[in-house]
Design a protein around this motif. Structure first.
Motif, short mmCIF file in Angstrom:
data_model
loop_
_atom_site.label_atom_id
_atom_site.label_comp_id
_atom_site.label_asym_id
_atom_site.label_seq_id
_atom_site.Cartn_x
_atom_site.Cartn_y
_atom_site.Cartn_z
N GLN A 83 -10.57 -1.60 -18.52
CA GLN A 83 -9.63 -1.69 -17.41
C GLN A 83 -8.53 -0.65 -17.53
O GLN A 83 -8.19 0.05 -16.57
N ALA A 84 -7.95 -0.55 -18.72
CA ALA A 84 -6.82 0.36 -18.92
C ALA A 84 -7.27 1.82 -18.82
O ALA A 84 -6.61 2.65 -18.18
N ALA A 85 -8.39 2.16 -19.47
CA ALA A 85 -8.84 3.54 -19.48
C ALA A 85 -9.27 4.00 -18.08
O ALA A 85 -9.02 5.15 -17.69
N SER A 86 -9.91 3.12 -17.32
CA SER A 86 -10.34 3.51 -15.97
C SER A 86 -9.14 3.70 -15.06
O SER A 86 -9.10 4.64 -14.25
N LEU A 87 -8.12 2.83 -15.17
CA LEU A 87 -6.90 3.03 -14.39
C LEU A 87 -6.17 4.29 -14.84
O LEU A 87 -5.64 5.04 -14.02
N MET A 116 -14.11 3.62 -13.34
CA MET A 116 -12.97 3.97 -12.49
C MET A 116 -13.36 3.88 -11.01
O MET A 116 -12.63 3.31 -10.19
N VAL A 117 -14.50 4.43 -10.69
CA VAL A 117 -14.98 4.41 -9.31
C VAL A 117 -15.33 2.99 -8.88
O VAL A 117 -14.93 2.52 -7.81
N LYS A 118 -16.09 2.30 -9.72
CA LYS A 118 -16.51 0.93 -9.38
C LYS A 118 -15.31 0.01 -9.15
O LYS A 118 -15.23 -0.72 -8.16
N ARG A 119 -14.35 0.04 -10.08
CA ARG A 119 -13.20 -0.86 -9.98
C ARG A 119 -12.26 -0.44 -8.85
O ARG A 119 -11.67 -1.29 -8.19
N GLY A 120 -12.11 0.86 -8.66
CA GLY A 120 -11.26 1.32 -7.57
C GLY A 120 -11.78 0.92 -6.21
O GLY A 120 -11.02 0.47 -5.34
N GLY A 148 -11.28 -0.80 -1.67
CA GLY A 148 -12.22 -0.39 -0.63
C GLY A 148 -12.46 1.10 -0.74
O GLY A 148 -11.59 1.84 -1.19
N LYS A 149 -13.63 1.55 -0.35
CA LYS A 149 -13.99 2.96 -0.60
C LYS A 149 -13.09 3.93 0.16
O LYS A 149 -12.76 5.01 -0.36
#
Length: 615
Positions: free
Chosen positions: A284-288, A322-326, A331-332
């Motif tokens: 969570q932290a690294a992707s954000l 990052m993409v998946k969670r964002g 929303g895309k």
């Protein structure tokens, strides 16, 4: 009256983004007003962002922050708002919470204790406030009190412990707030993320609420604010030793507002359970962190030299996450807008499509690379949708090698020139991958981990090259178990090949059967030594005696490994000084710019290591 609708607002701020910071605060205030909030608390230094560094030392920067505070006043109608701001008084700067009520500044509360450990250098910028002291401060021709102050609204008394204030044991301001019979204590914070830290905060908040007989509110900043530290945006409410509110951490949103109906005469129900999973916190932290670094640097994507090994594969998954969670949270369309990318997806697999749009990987084979790592890299890249390129560097390595052989008048051999022949392969990969990143206006992701940073097991200007090093504060032992967890729990079957391989630099001839652990020592042992040596600052003898009792290993071999660690540690500080900026993700790191300073030149622990032989 003893009823009060209270809220905390976390915001994702950026130093020098005056308009963006201001608008996010205003948007959060408007959101709170829609929820009929009466008292709203932001984190410390929310107007400027915490990570403003030496900008705090200037005269103009704190003054501009005060001007922004004055501009906030008209937006605070029918609400009380507490917001963090630096305040300069002559030669000193104070970290303050400004309390605005019905469009007027009511007072400023100053922080009493500075954070000076680990990543924090607050004494460089701020002066601690003396408890009990109150002075007069002028804003827009009006005099207001500044100092150690409590407040009251609807019959509810409230006060502040600003971040570090709450971590000072028996000296903390909370004891004096209890003596002043406050009902509510706010802890507005800029507390950096570290795996496992949320548990510590929860315990402190619960203990504090019981200790001070007050309802305790905690609010933290959000996001990768200025490059290294990541803030998780945590909001907590505790009372009578129990936790009653906790928000979603590490959000991709600009802000979150969480309201809580306070009644000091009524029992609160129900108590909430809080789950903590270190592997989940890491991703969570690294992707954000990657998301914010991407958009705040205003680049167009990521480039990664994907070797097929554990480190680069971890980073590839973090980009995919990052993409998946964002997309899941925003929303895309909003996700792409926030990234600054003008793109319309064309398939029913937007996650893979966007990964392919922003993420390019490359496998750079030398004569010592194996088909297994090529397959590992290719399968993983294709499984997440990343662009996958591959080329050979043999001609470039041969060219460099022949030039040196010509001027030296001899052939280079693995027997005499092992290190140079290994390094030239890693270093040759750097110029071309940098060229690709430049062409794509993309961030080059460096793959070094903390264990390699400890012992210098990396080629400077080779695998250390990069704009950002996402996993440099995480040890290799953790990374290897995380990849196994991610394969199953995050549903990445493309990691199966990666997880079947032993970590190897693949820089020596294949018949050498080179592995990282044969070059160094078991990664599980490195992490135990580094915790004691770097985190706990223990001597070599202390570490030997502790580990001799804690792990099963032959004493002479343990001595050999301890000596090897300290010799490699002391001779490789120059490398750590030049590593790419890294995210702070664990309880400690080896980044000399933010956590662990060590002399570049030293005696190398020689006396201390000789003493080991007497045991």
């Amino acid at each position: 009256m003893s009823l009060l609708n209270i809220a905390c607002a976390t915001v994702n701020q950026t130093p020098l983004d005056w308009t963006g910071n201001f608008n996010r605060i205003v948007d959060a205030i408007k959101d709170a007003q829609r929820q009929q909030v009466e008292l709203l608390c932001f984190p410390e230094l929310a107007i400027t962002g915490y990570g403003s560094e030496d900008l705090y030392l200037s005269y103009w920067y704190p003054q501009k922050a005060i001007n922004q505070l004055a501009n906030l006043l008209p937006f605070c109608n029918d609400i009380t708002v507490a917001v963090g701001v630096p305040v300069r008084i002559q030669e000193k700067v104070y970290n303050c919470m400004a309390v605005i009520e019905d469009q007027k500044l009511k007072a400023l509360v100053a922080k009493q204790f500075m954070a000076i450990d680990g990543v924090h250098y607050e004494f460089r910028w701020f002066t601690p406030w003396e408890h009990g002291k109150v002075i007069s401060y002028s804003l827009v021709d009006e005099e207001v009190p500044l100092g150690d102050i409590i407040f009251e609204k609807n019959g509810v008394k409230y006060g502040f412990e600003i971040c570090e204030d709450a971590w000072r044991g028996k000296d903390r301001p909370g004891y004096r707030l209890k003596d002043r019979k406050v009902d509510v204590i706010f802890n507005p914070s800029a507390s950096h993320f570290a795996m496992g830290k949320s548990i510590q905060r929860e315990e402190l908040m619960k203990e504090s609420s019981k200790l001070f007989n007050a309802t305790y509110f905690y609010v933290n900043l959000l996001g990768n604010e200025s490059g290294k530290m990541i803030f998780d945006g945590e909001i907590l409410v505790a009372r009578e030793g129990k936790l009653f509110l906790k928000n979603q951490l590490l959000s991709f949103e600009d802000y979150q507002v969480k309201a809580f109906s306070f009644d000091k005469d009524k029992e609160i129900k129900p108590e909430i359970d809080s789950l903590h999973e270190k592997n989940q916190e890491f991703v969570q932290a690294a992707s954000l962190g990657l998301f914010d670094y991407f958009r705040k640097s205003k680049t167009k994507g990521f480039v990664l030299s994907l070797s097929g090994g554990a480190d680069s594969s971890t980073i590839a998954i973090l980009v995919a996450e990052m993409v998946k969670r964002g997309i899941k949270e925003l929303g895309k369309e909003r996700f792409l807008i926030k990234l600054g990318i003008d793109y319309t997806t064309k398939t029913n697999q937007p996650e893979r499509e966007i990964v392919g749009k922003i993420f390019t990987t490359a496998y750079q084979a030398s004569e010592n690379s194996s088909f297994s790592t090529f397959q590992s890299a290719k399968v993983l890249a294709e499984s997440i949708g990343a662009a996958f390129l591959n080329w050979e560097i043999s001609d470039e390595v041969k060219s460099y090698t022949e030039k040196i052989e010509n001027v030296l008048g001899r052939k280079l051999t693995w027997k005499e020139d092992d290190l140079a022949l290994q390094n030239i392969q890693a270093r040759t990969r750097s110029p071309i991958i940098w060229m690709l990143a430049n062409i794509k206006n993309a961030l080059l992701l460096s793959t070094s981990n903390r264990s390699e940073g400890d012992v210098g097991y990396a080629t400077m200007d080779g695998d250390t090259s990069g704009s950002i090093s996402p996993i440099a504060s995480v040890d290799k032992h953790f990374i290897r178990q995380w990849l196994l967890w991610a394969e199953k729990n995050l549903d990445y079957p493309g990691l199966a090949k990666v997880n079947s391989l032993s970590p190897t630099a693949e820089l020596r001839p294949t018949e050498n059967l080179q592995t990282d652990e044969s070059d160094l020592m078991p990664y599980s042992l490195i992490v135990e030594i580094e915790k004691l040596a770097i985190r706990d600052r223990r001597s070599p003898i202390d570490i030997y005696l502790i580990l001799k009792e804690e792990i099963e290993i032959e004493p002479d071999l343990l001595k050999t490994y301890v000596k090897k660690f300290f010799r490699l540690w002391s001779r490789n500080q120059w490398k750590r000084e030049r590593l790419a900026p890294s995210f702070h993700l664990d309880e400690f790191s080896v980044d000399p710019k933010s956590w662990c300073r060590f002399p570049i030149l030293s005696g190398g622990f020689e006396e201390e290591l000789k003493e080991l032989d007497t045991y």
